[in-house]
Scaffold this motif. Structure first.
Motif, PDB file in Angstrom:
ATOM      1  N   ASN A   3       0.807  -1.225   0.000  1.00  0.00           N
ATOM      2  CA  ASN A   3       0.000   0.000   0.000  1.00  0.00           C
ATOM      3  C   ASN A   3       0.838   1.271   0.000  1.00  0.00           C
ATOM      4  OD1 ASN A   3      -2.580   1.417   0.340  1.00  0.00           O
ATOM      5  ND2 ASN A   3      -1.744   1.932   2.333  1.00  0.00           N
ATOM      6  N   SER A   4       1.882   1.333   0.849  1.00  0.00           N
ATOM      7  CA  SER A   4       2.644   2.587   0.928  1.00  0.00           C
ATOM      8  C   SER A   4       3.369   2.839  -0.394  1.00  0.00           C
ATOM      9  CB  SER A   4       3.612   2.557   2.109  1.00  0.00           C
ATOM     10  OG  SER A   4       4.523   1.504   1.978  1.00  0.00           O
ATOM     11  N   TRP A   5       3.846   1.786  -1.048  1.00  0.00           N
ATOM     12  CA  TRP A   5       4.535   1.967  -2.333  1.00  0.00           C
ATOM     13  C   TRP A   5       3.554   2.353  -3.431  1.00  0.00           C
ATOM     14  CZ3 TRP A   5       9.477   2.862  -2.723  1.00  0.00           C
ATOM     15  CH2 TRP A   5      10.289   2.480  -1.660  1.00  0.00           C
ATOM     16  N   GLU A   8       1.805   6.253  -1.685  1.00  0.00           N
ATOM     17  CA  GLU A   8       2.455   7.372  -0.981  1.00  0.00           C
ATOM     18  C   GLU A   8       3.766   7.811  -1.613  1.00  0.00           C
ATOM     19  OE1 GLU A   8       2.762   5.713   2.933  1.00  0.00           O
ATOM     20  OE2 GLU A   8       0.607   5.830   3.291  1.00  0.00           O
ATOM     21  N   ARG A   9       4.050   7.385  -2.825  1.00  0.00           N
ATOM     22  CA  ARG A   9       5.355   7.702  -3.423  1.00  0.00           C
ATOM     23  C   ARG A   9       5.177   8.576  -4.660  1.00  0.00           C
ATOM     24  NH1 ARG A   9       6.214   5.902   0.921  1.00  0.00           N
ATOM     25  NH2 ARG A   9       7.192   3.929   1.435  1.00  0.00           N
ATOM     26  N   SER A  92       3.761  -2.078  10.796  1.00  0.00           N
ATOM     27  CA  SER A  92       2.970  -1.063  10.094  1.00  0.00           C
ATOM     28  C   SER A  92       3.828   0.042   9.493  1.00  0.00           C
ATOM     29  CB  SER A  92       1.927  -0.484  11.062  1.00  0.00           C
ATOM     30  OG  SER A  92       2.538  -0.127  12.277  1.00  0.00           O
ATOM     31  N   GLY A  93       5.148  -0.101   9.595  1.00  0.00           N
ATOM     32  CA  GLY A  93       6.027   0.841   8.905  1.00  0.00           C
ATOM     33  C   GLY A  93       6.515   1.985   9.778  1.00  0.00           C
ATOM     34  N   CYS A  95       7.218   5.006   8.354  1.00  0.00           N
ATOM     35  CA  CYS A  95       7.018   6.249   7.586  1.00  0.00           C
ATOM     36  C   CYS A  95       5.549   6.461   7.232  1.00  0.00           C
ATOM     37  CB  CYS A  95       7.844   6.197   6.300  1.00  0.00           C
ATOM     38  SG  CYS A  95       9.591   5.910   6.541  1.00  0.00           S
ATOM     39  N   ASN A  96       4.638   6.330   8.210  1.00  0.00           N
ATOM     40  CA  ASN A  96       3.212   6.450   7.897  1.00  0.00           C
ATOM     41  C   ASN A  96       2.735   7.871   7.664  1.00  0.00           C
ATOM     42  OD1 ASN A  96       3.216   4.169  10.478  1.00  0.00           O
ATOM     43  ND2 ASN A  96       2.638   3.539   8.423  1.00  0.00           N
ATOM     44  N   GLN A  97       3.462   8.829   8.288  1.00  0.00           N
ATOM     45  CA  GLN A  97       3.020  10.223   8.174  1.00  0.00           C
ATOM     46  C   GLN A  97       4.222  11.110   7.931  1.00  0.00           C
ATOM     47  OE1 GLN A  97       1.372  10.290  12.181  1.00  0.00           O
ATOM     48  NE2 GLN A  97      -0.567  10.945  11.312  1.00  0.00           N
ATOM     49  N   PHE A 117       3.956  13.037   0.531  1.00  0.00           N
ATOM     50  CA  PHE A 117       2.788  12.199   0.254  1.00  0.00           C
ATOM     51  C   PHE A 117       1.851  12.865  -0.757  1.00  0.00           C
ATOM     52  CE2 PHE A 117       2.407   9.224   4.214  1.00  0.00           C
ATOM     53  CZ  PHE A 117       3.704   8.800   4.004  1.00  0.00           C
TER      54      PHE A 117
END
Ligand SMILES: Cc1cc2nc3c(=O)[nH]c(=O)nc-3n(C[C@H](O)[C@H](O)[C@H](O)COP(=O)(O)OP(=O)(O)OC[C@H]3O[C@@H](n4cnc5c(N)ncnc54)[C@H](O)[C@@H]3O)c2cc1C
Length: 376
Positions: A3-5, A8-9, A92-93, A95-97, A117
């Motif tokens: 999801n983050s990749w 959020e990139r 959960s990483g 770098c969430n925020q 983001f």
């Protein structure tokens, strides 16, 4: 999944770690360019491939909304129902925020503000000057891309980690890997709190294997200022300690290269690589400006490249310190049956990189298995 990749990139991002270094348990990069740097789409595909190989029961599109301790373990509430479990691994990483300083609130409304983001490509920003805040991996990459798009960039530089892309003919991260620097354990690091807060290295993954340090940015026209310290009467005030900051980063780089050279000599690897080299010091501007009028129209947008932080709002277990970081000892959280993976220097210096997960996961899961075996 991934999801983050996926969400959020920014578009041009490539990993700053070479592809051969993308190692997950049982999965190695086997593509045509092991020395290259994966695009975001390639990273997403790599993670999807891993999920398929691992055959873990992944529940996609499911957000954990709370984790609460019970008499015999944890109750996990999700957007798709509840689970009862004896142990939980928080992955959960880190770098969430985006981490944005409080002074952002004092920036006039006429100046657009973005975090990494929000950023996808330069067209997302208005024409005109951009102030990029933070000179670590994200900041140097976005400053270069925005400057090349024709928007004059000012870069506010705080503490940073300078690195050449290549050293003695090898990727600098090959040296980190081979020389054992990345293998330093969390309980051997002198100042662990500091090591865990260290910014990312000034690196970019490009097919040309370019170095993107501050000298490279100066040569394409980026203006460097000191750390953004305050906003007063609509003016951004920058710290004056730029030269000291540069000397410190240059000194740390020389020490790192000395460590590599000593390792190569002591381990008979000198003949495998090119001769030692040293890089010119970081050039300081003749007179770095100390303030900038945010209402003058010179700056149309601010990009906060000031780091990232985890988000534990869903964790209803008292396991956070005063700074909101998880209290843990090498991934064993301060609450029985609760574990963590993927945090900075969790067990080794390589912990937040993809290549760090294999060893960390083995150690943490070993502890977890013993915990379950004794009926914890
Ligand atoms: C801009 C950027 C560039 C990077 N470049 C590199 C690089 O070049 N090489 C490298 O090795 N590493 C790089 N990293 C570090 C990289 O993030 C990690 O290597 C890797 O993605 C970490 O994986 P992870 O699974 O621990 O965390 P993440 O990739 O952050 O994944 C955590 C997942 O947990 C999910 N999640 C969070 N909270 C919840 C919740 N409450 N419920 C359900 N799901 C939740 C998130 O949505 C996400 O999918 C980079 C990081 C950033 C931010």
């Amino acid at each position: 999944m991934a999801n983050s990749w996926r969400t959020e990139r920014w578009d041009s991002l490539r990993l700053l770690t070479p592809s051969w270094q993308s190692r997950l348990p049982g999965l190695r990069y086997e593509g045509p360019d092991p020395d290259g740097y994966m695009t975001v789409a390639e990273v997403t595909a790599f993670i999807e491939r891993f999920a398929a190989l691992a055959r873990a029961p992944v529940r996609t599109g499911t957000t954990v909304t709370s984790v609460r301790r019970t008499d015999d373990g944890y109750r996990v509430a999700t957007t798709h129902g509840e689970l009862a479990c004896r142990a939980v691994v928080i992955a959960s990483g880190a770098c969430n925020q985006p981490s944005v300083p409080a002074l952002a609130a004092a920036v006039p409304a006429s100046v657009e503000q973005l975090t990494p983001f929000d950023y996808r490509d330069p067209a997302k920003l208005p024409d005109g000057g951009v102030l990029v805040v933070g000179a670590s991996a994200t900041g140097v990459q976005l400053a270069a891309e925005l400057q090349r798009s024709g928007r004059p960039v000012t870069l506010a530089v705080g503490e940073h980690v300078r690195m050449p892309r290549m050293y003695r003919g090898r990727d600098v991260l090959w040296w980190m890997d081979e020389s054992g620097v990345w293998d330093q354990r969390y309980d051997e690091v002198e100042d662990l709190t500091r090591a865990r807060r260290l910014p990312s290295p000034q690196l970019v993954g490009t097919p040309e294997r370019t170095t993107l340090d501050l000298n490279a940015l100066t040569s394409i026209g980026v203006e460097l200022t000191g750390r953004w310290a305050a906003v007063r009467d609509g003016r951004a005030l920058f710290s004056g300690g730029l030269r000291n900051m540069f000397s410190l980063a240059d000194l740390k780089l020389r020490r790192l290269l000395d460590t590599f050279d000593d390792w190569a000599r002591a381990n008979g690897r000198d003949d495998e690589v090119a001769p030692p080299e040293r890089f010119p010091p970081t050039r300081a501007p003749e007179s770095a400006r100390l303030q900038l009028d945010l209402g003058s129209g010179e700056i149309r947008a601010v990009v906060w490249a000031t780091g990232f932080r985890p988000d534990y709002r869903w964790l209803d277990v008292p396991a956070l310190d005063a700074k909101g970081q998880l209290r843990h000892e090498g991934g064993v959280v301060d609450s029985p049956g609760l574990y963590a993976l993927g945090l900075p220097v969790l067990r080794r210096r390589r912990s937040t990189f993809m290549c760090g997960i294999e060893d960390d996961a083995r150690a943490v899961i070993d502890h977890l298995a013993r915990y379950l075996a004794v009926g914890g």
